[in-house]
Structure formats: C-alpha cells, structure tokens
Design an enzyme around this catalytic site. Structure first.
Site, PDB file in Angstrom:
ATOM      1  N   GLU A  38      -7.079   0.854  -4.212  1.00 55.86           N
ATOM      2  CA  GLU A  38      -7.061   0.703  -2.757  1.00 55.86           C
ATOM      3  C   GLU A  38      -8.404   0.211  -2.196  1.00 55.86           C
ATOM      4  O   GLU A  38      -8.425  -0.740  -1.409  1.00 55.86           O
ATOM      5  CB  GLU A  38      -6.649   2.036  -2.105  1.00 55.86           C
TER       6      GLU A  38
ATOM      7  N   ASP B  41       0.882  -1.166   0.000  1.00 54.60           N
ATOM      8  CA  ASP B  41       0.000   0.000   0.000  1.00 54.60           C
ATOM      9  C   ASP B  41       0.919   1.215   0.000  1.00 54.60           C
ATOM     10  O   ASP B  41       1.507   1.554   1.022  1.00 54.60           O
ATOM     11  CB  ASP B  41      -0.891  -0.059   1.252  1.00 54.60           C
TER      12      ASP B  41
ATOM     13  N   LYS C  99       3.357  11.624  -3.534  1.00 55.00           N
ATOM     14  CA  LYS C  99       2.320  10.942  -4.323  1.00 55.00           C
ATOM     15  C   LYS C  99       1.309  11.943  -4.884  1.00 55.00           C
ATOM     16  O   LYS C  99       0.671  11.693  -5.896  1.00 55.00           O
ATOM     17  CB  LYS C  99       1.633   9.920  -3.422  1.00 55.00           C
TER      18      LYS C  99
ATOM     19  N   ASP D 165     -12.736   5.642   1.739  1.00 60.10           N
ATOM     20  CA  ASP D 165     -11.282   5.643   1.942  1.00 60.10           C
ATOM     21  C   ASP D 165     -10.765   7.081   2.022  1.00 60.10           C
ATOM     22  O   ASP D 165     -10.607   7.752   1.003  1.00 60.10           O
ATOM     23  CB  ASP D 165     -10.643   4.890   0.764  1.00 60.10           C
TER      24      ASP D 165
END
Ligand code: AMP
Length: 520
Positions: free
Chosen positions: A171, A8, A70, A193
């Site tokens: 994810e 992850d 990211k 999420d």
C-alpha cells in the site's frame, strides 16, 4: 478489450481505480460512492451482500455481518491476534483444517480468502459497471508488513473471485507511485499509512521514475478500529457509571457503542466537541430501555488515543533507523489511510518529522490510484516511461536450527525479487533426512515467528554428522511470496516447493471455492 484495475483491499474500506487517458481515476458505483465498506453480510438462504448495503446490516444483525476480516487473513486460529479479533467481533471465529482462523456465520464456516473474494468481486463489479468494460486483471494492494501467508491468502482471494491477480504491491509503495509518477522527483519520502486495522510506514527514495523502498516497518494491530475501541471503552465506562449497565459480553450493545465511537471520532475531525446519544443499550430494573447520553471533546479523545499515536512513532523510529535516516532528512511525508484525516494524527506526524505532511492527496484514494498505475504499466504500452518499483521484504525469513533459534537467510528490508541460499550440514550421525522449518519474523526464537511451512529432504547418505551437506535456497518474488528448495549437495537431488503455508488453503481448496461466474 478489457481493462486492468488497481484494488485497494482495505480492512475497513476498499477502492478501485483504473487509468483513463493517462490519469488514475477512482471508479464510483451508480450512486457516486467511491469508497466501499469491506463488509460482507449473509442474509436469507445464499444471499450475500457486500459494501454499503452490508454495512447497513451491521447494527441489527452483527453476528451475520463480517467486517475487518482482513485482520484474520493468513492467521493461525491459536494465536493472540485471533483471540483479540474474536473479542472485537460478533461473528464467529472457527478453526480451519490447517489450524487456520476461519469465519463462522449462520453455522457455516468460511475461509477468510472467501470473504475477501466477495469484496474483490464487488469491486470488480463496480469497475465493470462504471467503465462498461470487463476487468481482465488487477493489481491488489496489501499492507507492507504483510507476511508471506497473508500475501498468499490475498492472491487466493483473487483466484476465488475469478480475478487475475497481476501483482500484489504494498500500500505505501502504491501511494508513493500515485504521488510521484511522472513528476521526476528526487526525494526521500515517508509514507505514513494509518488505516482501519493496520499501520505501515515506508521510507522511499524517489529518483525520476525509480521508486525504491529503503525500509519498511509496521504494526498489523494498530489502526482506526483501535481508536474506536479506546473511545468505546470510555463510553462503556460512562454508561456503567451513569446507569449501572455493564455491556461486556453484549455484542449488540457493544456494536452500537463502537459505531457511535467511530461517528464521534469522525465528527471530532471538524468540531471541538460532540454530543453522543446511543439509545437502547440495556434495560433498567423496571424493564425500561436505557441508553447513553454524553459529550466528547477533543481533549478527552486526545488523552484516549495519544498512546496509540505514540505507538506509531516507535514504528517510524524503527523504519528510519533501518534506512539510516533522521526525520530531518525526509523531504516529504505522505499520509495514507482514513485515520490520517484525524487532525490529532496529522499534527502529531508534523511534529515528529518537523514538517507538515503533504495534504493535496486524498488519503482514501491514493493507494488504489497507485495500484491502477502499476496495473496499467504491467499490461499496456504507453508513451510514458514505466515506473520501476523496487520493494523490500518486510520480515526476516529464516529456518529453525537445532536448539530452536532462527537462522536468518533473507534479512528484512532486503530488496525483492531476491534469492539467497545457505548450506546446512546434518546434525546427527547417520541422519538420512532433514526437516526444514521456515519462519518469518524478527524474534531470535524461531517458534515466536510465523511458521510458513516445513518440508523434508530424505534419502541422504548415512554418514557422520556434519558430513552431508544440504543447500537450502529461498526466493522471494515481486509479490513478496516465498518459494523454497532444498538440495542434497552430494547427489544434486532437489526438493522444490512453494511454501504451502500451513495455515493457508491448498491449491485444490482454492479451486473448489472459486465463485461460479454466473453467481455474480
Ligand atoms: P481505511 O482502512 O484506510 O479505510 O481507514 C479507515 C479508518 O479511518 C476507520 O477507522 C475510519 O473511522 C477512519 N476515518 C475515516 N475518515 C475519518 C475522519 N474524517 N476522521 C477520523 N477518522 C476517520
């Protein structure tokens, strides 16, 4: 024999897991820590440190310590998003040769996949140390809403790190897998999420070992960092009021306040009020150091962050709408991402769906665990049935038409892998070539969407407009990555290409950046 892992690769933290004796196990470092900051710090000479040690450097050398990279992945330098990131961080943001956003530290410019590669290599190292086995391959997770460029950049990061990327999965889908694998559920579930940098919501239909994503929606600029930012702005306003010190433009003071904001936010998950004490934010007229001393309570933070939580529900509305379901038709809600530990978020989610979200899963770990299950089923024979993942493409893929509009070819939420094609005709008399610009996004105006790339099919027969036909075909693979081709229908001549995203690295550049095995 080596192992396959699930990684992850989060905006703020990363986690690695593998399947041992049929169980997805999160792997810890020698100090027993299983969650690792996605932070890369550049020290003297060529020294690079990653994870906890890198995060420890953030307060005193913020300009050499790259976090939240990211957020930049697959992004164009000249974009609003990159402007926003530039204001958030102390390290430099530079323009790369393809108009891509890059990281500048100590006068050197790094492509974003290079930074992510350091994090991936670190996670691989942790897995190898924990298991005593070599990592042969990894399933890497990305936010469901990531576009083609962001997925390609993630795959490039794996290549640079020397990791065989078995598959890129979303994810939320990974989380659903960790929740439902081997359980035989027949349910509609939602995965909410909320991580450090991004928000994703996916609606899934679970039917035994079939995991079918029905719809997905997201906001790549909504996450814990924004919560910290809202609290930090409030603290900065208080500092200005109390002391007259304005920290705008002072990166070091801003970083300290931001860290204090995050600490206070986390503490407020457990208690009603916290004292905030941040020394050394500036100097008074006499040159004495001045800091901030104040209190934060849940009610104040609720007022500050409620607009952010509400934003997440507009995205949920969109995903449910696309799935044709109402909140009541959802059997279970899974929470993923560190920010869902925040009680205000949990309560608000419970309110929105009319049921309390499940709380037996570890929101920091489920994604890596699901990725590990997928990695295992892609590489090993097991006596349990393999899970079947049916995912969707999060954004519409189309081509730019004369007049600047987007002609959609593969609509968002189409199941992947998929292939679709469309026939176009020439727009002008005597036209001998067509230029095809491929975009991804939801705006009707092509240029308001991400440009994935463009290609030219030349050598067409000169004829009256509308007479010559070109078939443009797109395929989206199981990783969500796009391939395109264009064919002159008359001659059968075809141009094939993997969309070399205009802002991404070329295959040659990726090869050149590959880490030297001995270096790690
Ligand atoms: P992720 O990207 O999923 O690792 O999420 C990280 C985000 O979750 C960061 O913004 C953290 O500040 C936030 N977070 C982690 N733990 C907590 C907590 N106990 N309470 C509030 N926020 C948290």
């Amino acid at each position: 024999m080596g192992i396959a892992v699930g990684i992850d690769l989060g905006t703020s933290n990363s986690v690695v897991a593998t399947v041992i004796d049929g169980q997805a196990v999160v792997l810890a470092d020698i100090e027993g820590r299983s969650v690792h900051p996605s932070v890369v710090a550049f020290g003297y000479g060529h020294a690079v440190v990653v994870g906890h040690r890198a995060k420890a450097q953030l307060a005193y050398a913020p300009e050499n310590t790259v976090f939240s990279a990211k957020r930049l992945i697959g992004r164009r330098y000249n974009s609003d998003e990159v402007d926003r990131i530039r204001r958030m961080v102390a390290w430099g943001v530079a323009e790369g040769p393809h108009g891509d956003a890059r990281v500048r530290v100590k006068g050197k410019v790094y492509a974003v996949p290079e930074i992510s590669a350091h994090v991936l290599a670190h996670m691989k190292g942790i897995a190898e140390q924990a298991t005593g086995q070599a990592v042969d391959g990894a399933v890497i997770t990305v936010p469901a809403y990531f576009n083609d460029q962001q997925r390609q950049a993630t795959r490039d990061a794996a290549t640079i790190a020397g990791i065989k990327c078995l598959r890129i999965i979303n994810e939320p889908t990974a989380a659903a897998l960790a929740y439902g694998y081997g359980q035989g559920h027949q349910q509609n579930i939602v995965v909410y999420d909320l991580g450090g940098g991004t928000f994703d919501v996916s609606v899934l239909r679970l039917d035994g070992e079939l995991f079918e994503v029905v719809s997905t929606a997201g906001d790549t600029f909504l996450g814990g960092d924004d919560f910290d930012g809202a609290i930090c702005d409030h603290l900065a306003a208080q500092l200005l009021e109390q002391t007259g010190i304005d920290i705008s433009g002072n990166h070091s003071a801003h970083t300290k306040l931001l860290e204090a904001a995050e600490r206070a936010k986390k503490a407020l998950s457990k208690v009603n009020a916290v004292a905030v004490k941040v020394p050394g934010l500036g100097r008074d007229a006499q040159g004495n150091p001045v800091g901030l001393q104040t209190q934060l309570d849940q009610a104040t933070v609720q007022r500050l962050v409620m607009p952010l939580i509400q934003r997440s529900f507009s995205v949920c509305d969109e995903a449910l709408n696309q799935a044709g379901l109402s909140p009541k038709q959802i059997d279970n809600v899974l929470l993923v991402g560190g920010m869902t530990r925040f009680p205000l978020v949990r309560e608000a989610v419970g309110h929105y769906f009319g049921k309390a979200p499940l709380d037996h899963l570890n929101p920091d770990q489920v994604v890596a665990q699901g990725a590990a299950i997928q990695a295992f089923s892609l590489t090993a024979y097991s006596d349990q049935p393999a899970a079947v993942l049916l995912d969707v493409t999060p954004q519409t893929l189309g081509v730019r038409m004369v007049g600047g509009f987007l002609d959609p070819i593969i609509p968002r939420n189409s199941q992947i892998p998929t292939e679709m094609s469309k026939i176009f005709t020439t727009a002008h008399d005597g036209q001998e070539e067509v230029r095809i610009r491929v975009h991804q996004g939801e705006s009707r105006i092509a240029d308001e969407n991400e440009l994935l790339g463009e290609f030219v099919l030349s050598g067409l027969r000169a004829a009256a407009r509308g007479e010559v036909k070109v078939r443009v075909a797109f395929a989206i693979d199981a990783d969500g990555i796009v391939k395109a081709s264009a064919q002159d229908v008359e001659s059968g001549r075809k141009v094939n290409l993997t969309l070399q995203a205009s802002s991404n690295l070329t295959a040659v550049e990726v090869e050149e950046l590959k880490f030297d095995e001995l270096g790690f």
